[in-house]
Design an enzyme around this catalytic site. Sequence first.
Site, short mmCIF file in Angstrom:
data_model
loop_
_atom_site.label_atom_id
_atom_site.label_comp_id
_atom_site.label_asym_id
_atom_site.label_seq_id
_atom_site.Cartn_x
_atom_site.Cartn_y
_atom_site.Cartn_z
N ARG A 149 0.83 -1.21 0.00
CA ARG A 149 0.00 0.00 0.00
C ARG A 149 0.86 1.26 0.00
O ARG A 149 0.98 1.95 -0.99
CB ARG A 149 -0.95 -0.02 1.21
CG ARG A 149 -2.13 0.97 1.11
CD ARG A 149 -1.78 2.41 1.43
NE ARG A 149 -1.30 2.60 2.80
CZ ARG A 149 -0.90 3.77 3.27
NH1 ARG A 149 -0.89 4.85 2.47
NH2 ARG A 149 -0.44 3.89 4.50
N ASP A 150 1.48 1.55 1.12
CA ASP A 150 2.26 2.78 1.25
C ASP A 150 3.46 2.77 0.32
O ASP A 150 3.93 3.81 -0.13
CB ASP A 150 2.71 2.95 2.70
CG ASP A 150 3.13 4.37 3.03
OD1 ASP A 150 2.67 5.29 2.33
OD2 ASP A 150 3.90 4.57 3.98
N HIS A 177 10.55 6.91 7.66
CA HIS A 177 11.11 7.01 6.31
C HIS A 177 12.60 7.33 6.44
O HIS A 177 13.04 7.89 7.44
CB HIS A 177 10.39 8.10 5.52
CG HIS A 177 9.01 7.71 5.10
ND1 HIS A 177 8.58 7.76 3.79
CD2 HIS A 177 7.95 7.23 5.81
CE1 HIS A 177 7.32 7.35 3.71
NE2 HIS A 177 6.92 7.03 4.93
N CYS A 193 5.88 9.61 -0.47
CA CYS A 193 4.59 10.19 -0.10
C CYS A 193 4.19 11.16 -1.18
O CYS A 193 4.95 12.12 -1.44
CB CYS A 193 4.64 10.89 1.26
SG CYS A 193 3.05 11.64 1.71
N ASN A 220 9.83 4.27 2.67
CA ASN A 220 9.84 3.76 4.04
C ASN A 220 11.13 2.99 4.27
O ASN A 220 11.76 2.51 3.33
CB ASN A 220 8.67 2.80 4.23
CG ASN A 220 7.32 3.46 4.04
OD1 ASN A 220 6.84 4.14 4.93
ND2 ASN A 220 6.71 3.25 2.89
#
Length: 300
Positions: free
Chosen positions: A15-16, A209, A240, A249
């Site tokens: 996801r991220d 991060h 992001c 991340n």
Amino acid sequence: MTTPQKVLLVDVGPRDGLQNESQPISVADKVRLVDDLSAAGLSHIEVGSFVSPKWVPQMAGSAEVFAGIKQRDGVSYSALTPNLKGLEAALEAGVREVAVFAAASEAFSQRNINCSIAESIERFTPVLEAAQAAGIKVRGYISCVLGCPYEGEVSADQVACIARDLYAMGCYEVSLGDTIGTGTPGATRKMIEACAAHVPRDRLAGHFHDTYGQALANIYASLLEGVSVFDSSVAGLGGCPYAKGATGNVATEDVLYLLNGLGIETGIDLDLLVDAGARISQVIGRENGSRVARAVLAAR
């Protein structure tokens, strides 16, 4: 303070990690990534998000990903649901754990979700109520806990107040995100201490991060503060879309190597994890962001 004996790693790569990629990634490749991560021993994987594809195109098809993965016993497969509509879509897809997110800075909240911090908390109320009625666990995220791209320094007390509110609303855990990667160990410990005045330490998680190369140091600082849950992303995927310059991340492989060296149990197989990261890196055509993975692959 001694470090925890066991740590839970939440891999947010699907996801991220993938949400910031510009090129389309097939449902099949996303399914394979999730299955690879569960096979490697990850017991919590953030699979996708139920948001408007207008805002995050890469997350279109999250329902299909949930339908395609091989769900293993004892593994939590979660999704981000910023509003009630997203929660309803997640429930239809059979999701059993969701997450909501707030920001620790007003400017970032406005840029990211188009509302103030207070308004965002209010929006979560029906989501939490509906989730609780359906027996669904809810995790809370706070972004920009150690710095904001628009406001600069963020007060630890401000972060603590938001963590308090999310926990009081019913979030079983609050993940503290250094979205732009500017945090340092000292600031990390101060922020966790502030949050721990309102939320038990075993209900706090770290999300770092690595923009300034401090993520592993911040994780170690968090371990010393009694935090035992960390978000990470296989192959260091991510960034992001609302934080210019923020890199991925911290890589799950790198965190695992650190924890292995400290004798901390995770239940994750490093070799299988490296394989998973190598495969998705090849799919998206990007260098593997994990230093540990690059070293392991070079030594084979």
